[in-house]
Scaffold this active site. Structure first.
Site, mmCIF file in Angstrom:
data_model
loop_
_atom_site.group_PDB
_atom_site.id
_atom_site.type_symbol
_atom_site.label_atom_id
_atom_site.label_comp_id
_atom_site.label_asym_id
_atom_site.label_seq_id
_atom_site.Cartn_x
_atom_site.Cartn_y
_atom_site.Cartn_z
ATOM 1 N N TYR A 222 -16.037 16.165 -16.377
ATOM 2 C CA TYR A 222 -16.542 14.785 -16.371
ATOM 3 C C TYR A 222 -17.628 14.640 -15.293
ATOM 4 C CZ TYR A 222 -16.627 9.870 -15.106
ATOM 5 O OH TYR A 222 -17.036 8.603 -14.768
ATOM 6 N N ASP B 286 -7.152 18.093 -14.673
ATOM 7 C CA ASP B 286 -7.400 16.741 -15.157
ATOM 8 C C ASP B 286 -6.879 16.695 -16.594
ATOM 9 O OD1 ASP B 286 -8.462 14.436 -16.253
ATOM 10 O OD2 ASP B 286 -10.296 14.540 -15.073
ATOM 11 N N LYS C 170 -7.836 5.632 -19.476
ATOM 12 C CA LYS C 170 -8.097 6.129 -20.823
ATOM 13 C C LYS C 170 -6.851 5.982 -21.709
ATOM 14 C CE LYS C 170 -12.135 7.021 -19.113
ATOM 15 N NZ LYS C 170 -12.039 7.435 -17.762
ATOM 16 N N ARG D 21 0.858 -1.201 0.000
ATOM 17 C CA ARG D 21 0.000 0.000 0.000
ATOM 18 C C ARG D 21 0.886 1.239 0.000
ATOM 19 N NH1 ARG D 21 -1.686 1.795 4.646
ATOM 20 N NH2 ARG D 21 -2.408 -0.190 5.477
HETATM 21 C C1 LIG Z 1 -11.861 13.350 -17.848
HETATM 22 C C2 LIG Z 1 -12.042 12.226 -16.867
HETATM 23 N N1 LIG Z 1 -11.528 12.343 -15.626
HETATM 24 C C3 LIG Z 1 -11.675 11.371 -14.700
HETATM 25 C C4 LIG Z 1 -12.382 10.220 -14.972
HETATM 26 C C5 LIG Z 1 -12.547 9.166 -13.909
HETATM 27 O O1 LIG Z 1 -11.672 8.137 -14.103
HETATM 28 P P1 LIG Z 1 -11.932 6.595 -13.679
HETATM 29 O O2 LIG Z 1 -13.114 6.124 -14.469
HETATM 30 O O3 LIG Z 1 -10.646 5.935 -14.025
HETATM 31 O O4 LIG Z 1 -12.212 6.584 -12.213
HETATM 32 C C6 LIG Z 1 -12.936 10.047 -16.249
HETATM 33 C C7 LIG Z 1 -13.690 8.825 -16.571
HETATM 34 O O5 LIG Z 1 -14.434 8.751 -17.523
HETATM 35 C C8 LIG Z 1 -12.766 11.076 -17.211
HETATM 36 O O6 LIG Z 1 -13.285 10.988 -18.453
#
Ligand SMILES: Cc1ncc(COP(=O)(O)O)c(C=O)c1O
Length: 380
Positions: free
Chosen positions: A98, A170, A195, A46
Site C-alpha cells: 500500500y 498486513d 476496510k 487511552r
Molecule cells: C493494505 C492497506 N494497509 C493499510 C492501509 C492504511 O489504513 P488506514 O487508511 O486505515 O490508515 C490501507 C489503506 O488503504 C491499506 O489498503
C-alpha cells in the site's frame, strides 16, 4: 467456537453491567476509582476501554493470536509496530505494498534511523540476499495492494526464523476469514479495519494482533505511550461490522470472481490481476494458504492514461473513490490516488502503470456490476 460464532460472541458479550446484547459504547475518557490505587478494571480510555476491549478480544480470536489492539487508523497500527524497532534496524518489505505504508517507511521512519529494502517477495534467495547484520523485520502484505501479488508466508517465516527476524503482515485484503497468518508462524498481524473488518465505509481504524507475552506487553506499552488507540465509537462500528464479516466476504468473493472472469475476456483489457484466476502466477500458493481469494480485482486497460480516465468517468454503480472493502463497489486509479505517494520510477518498476485500475467489488447484484463495467468499457 468456530469463526462465524467468534465474530458475534467473542469478548465480554453480553455486556457485564445489564446484559446488553449490543456492546455498549463506553463513551468516557476516564473511570472512577473504587479507592486510592483500586480501579474497577479501567482507569483511563487511552490505556484501555471496555468497548475497545471487546473489539480487541474479537480480532485476536479471529486471527488466533494472543492479544489484539485497536488503533485510530491502519497507519497508526503500522506506526506502532515499527516502534518495536530502534534506530539502525533494517526492515525488508514487499515492493508493491500500500502506498501509504511505503510513504510511512520511506518518508517518515527513515528519518528516525530505520532502514528499508523493498523487493518482490517471491523467492527465498531474493529475500536472503537482502538480509544484513542489522535486519530485524520482514514486512509482508499478501495479497498486495494494488497488484494482488501473493507471498508464500511459510517460506518467508522459515527465512525469518533462520535469521531471528520478526515477521509482520498486513492482512487487510484477505482478512482472517480467508487468511490466518499466525497459523504459518507470523509474529504480528496488522489491519486497516477501515476496510473489510468494518465493511461499511463509515470509520477509519486499525488493529494489531500479537502472538507472545513479550510482544503483547510492548504493543500495549507503545499504544498507551504513543496514544495511537481507537475511539470507543469507532471500535463499536468495527465490532458491528465484524459480526457480518464471514457472510460479506463470501459474497465479495463470488462477485469478484465473476468480475475477474468478465474482465479477462474483454478486448479492451490487457491484464487482470486476481489470485483466484488460474492464470495468476501465484494461484497455486494462494489456493494453498488462503480459504478464499478476496474481493479486490485490479486490471490494466489497453491504451493510455486517457483510456483509464474515460473508464473512471463513465462508471455509475462503482464510485470513483479511495479505500476498499465496503458493501458498495469502488474503483480507483492507484497511480494518482492510493499510490501517488510512491515515486513514479518505483511505481513503474513494480508494475503500477497509469492504465491500472483497482476495483473493490461490493455486494450489489452482480448483473448490475457487470453491466456498469460493460458500459464504461465501451471506449470511443
Ligand atoms: C493494505 C492497506 N494497509 C493499510 C492501509 C492504511 O489504513 P488506514 O487508511 O486505515 O490508515 C490501507 C489503506 O488503504 C491499506 O489498503
Amino acid at each position: 467456537m468456530r469463526f462465524e460464532t467468534i465474530a458475534i460472541h467473542a469478548g465480554e458479550r453480553p455486556d457485564r453491567t445489564f446484559g446488553a446484547i449490543s456492546t455498549p459504547i463506553y463513551q468516557t475518557s476516564t473511570f472512577a476509582f473504587k479507592d486510592v490505587g483500586k480501579t474497577r478494571g479501567y482507569d483511563y480510555s487511552r490505556t484501555a476501554n471496555p468497548t475497545r476491549k471487546v473489539l480487541e478480544d474479537t480480532i485476536a480470536q479471529l486471527e488466533g493470536g494472543k492479544a489484539g489492539f485497536a488503533f485510530a487508523t491502519g497507519m497508526a497500527a503500522e506506526t506502532t509496530i515499527l516502534h518495536l524497532l530502534k534506530a539502525g534496524d533494517h526492515v525488508i518489505a514487499g515492493d508493491d505494498i500500500y502506498g501509504g505504508t511505503y510513504r510511512l517507511f520511506q518518508d517518515v521512519m527513515r528519518a528516525f534511523g530505520l532502514e528499508f529494502t523493498f523487493l518482490r517477495m517471491d523467492s527465498s534467495r531474493i529475500i536472503e540476499d537482502a538480509i544484513k547484520p542489522n535486519t530485524k523485520m520482514l514486512w509482508l502484505e499478501t495479497p498486495s495492494n494494488p497488484l494482488l501479488n501473493i507471498t508464500d508466508i511459510e517460506m518467508a517465516v522459515n527465512i525469518a526464523r533462520k535469521h531471528d527476524l520478526l515477521t509482520a503482515i498486513d492482512n487487510t485484503f484477505a482478512t482472517p476469514c480467508f487468511l490466518r497468518p499466525i497459523e504459518y508462524g507470523v509474529d504480528l498481524v496488522a489491519h486497516s479495519t477501515t476496510k473489510y473488518l468494518n465493511g461499511h465505509c463509515d470509520v477509519v481504524g486499525g488493529a494489531v494482533v500479537t502472538t507472545t507475552d513479550e510482544l503483547t506487553q510492548r504493543v500495549q506499552f507503545l499504544l498507551n505511550a504513543m496514544g495511537t488507540c481507537a475511539s470507543p465509537f469507532d471500535c463499536w462500528l468495527v465490532l458491528r461490522g465484524i459480526e457480518t464479516l464471514p457472510v460479506r466476504m463470501k459474497r465479495h468473493e463470488e462477485n469478484a470472481i465473476a468480475v475477474a472472469n468478465y474482465l479477462k475476456g474483454h478486448p479492451s483489457v490487457r491484464r487482470v490481476f486476481y489470485p483466484g484466476l488460474e492464470s495468476h502466477p501465484r494461484h497455486e500458493i494462494a489456493k494453498r494458504q488462503m480459504k478464499g481469494f478476496g474481493g479486490i480485482v485490479s486490471f490494466e486497460l489497453k491504451g493510455t492514461f486517457e483510456v483509464a480516465n474515460n473508464f473512471l468517468r463513465r462508471i455509475k454503480v462503482f464510485a470513483l473513490a479511495e479505500s476498499l472493502g465496503g458493501v458498495a463497489s469502488l474503483a480507483e486509479h492507484p497511480a494518482t490516488m492510493t499510490h501517488a505517494s510512491m515515486p513514479k520510477e518505483h511505481r513503474e518498476k513494480v508494475g503500477i502503470t497509469d492504465e491500472l485500475i483497482r476495483l473493490s467489488v461490493g455486494l450489489e447484484n452482480i448483473d448490475d456490476l457487470i453491466e456498469d463495467l460493460s458500459q464504461a468499457l465501451e471506449l470511443d
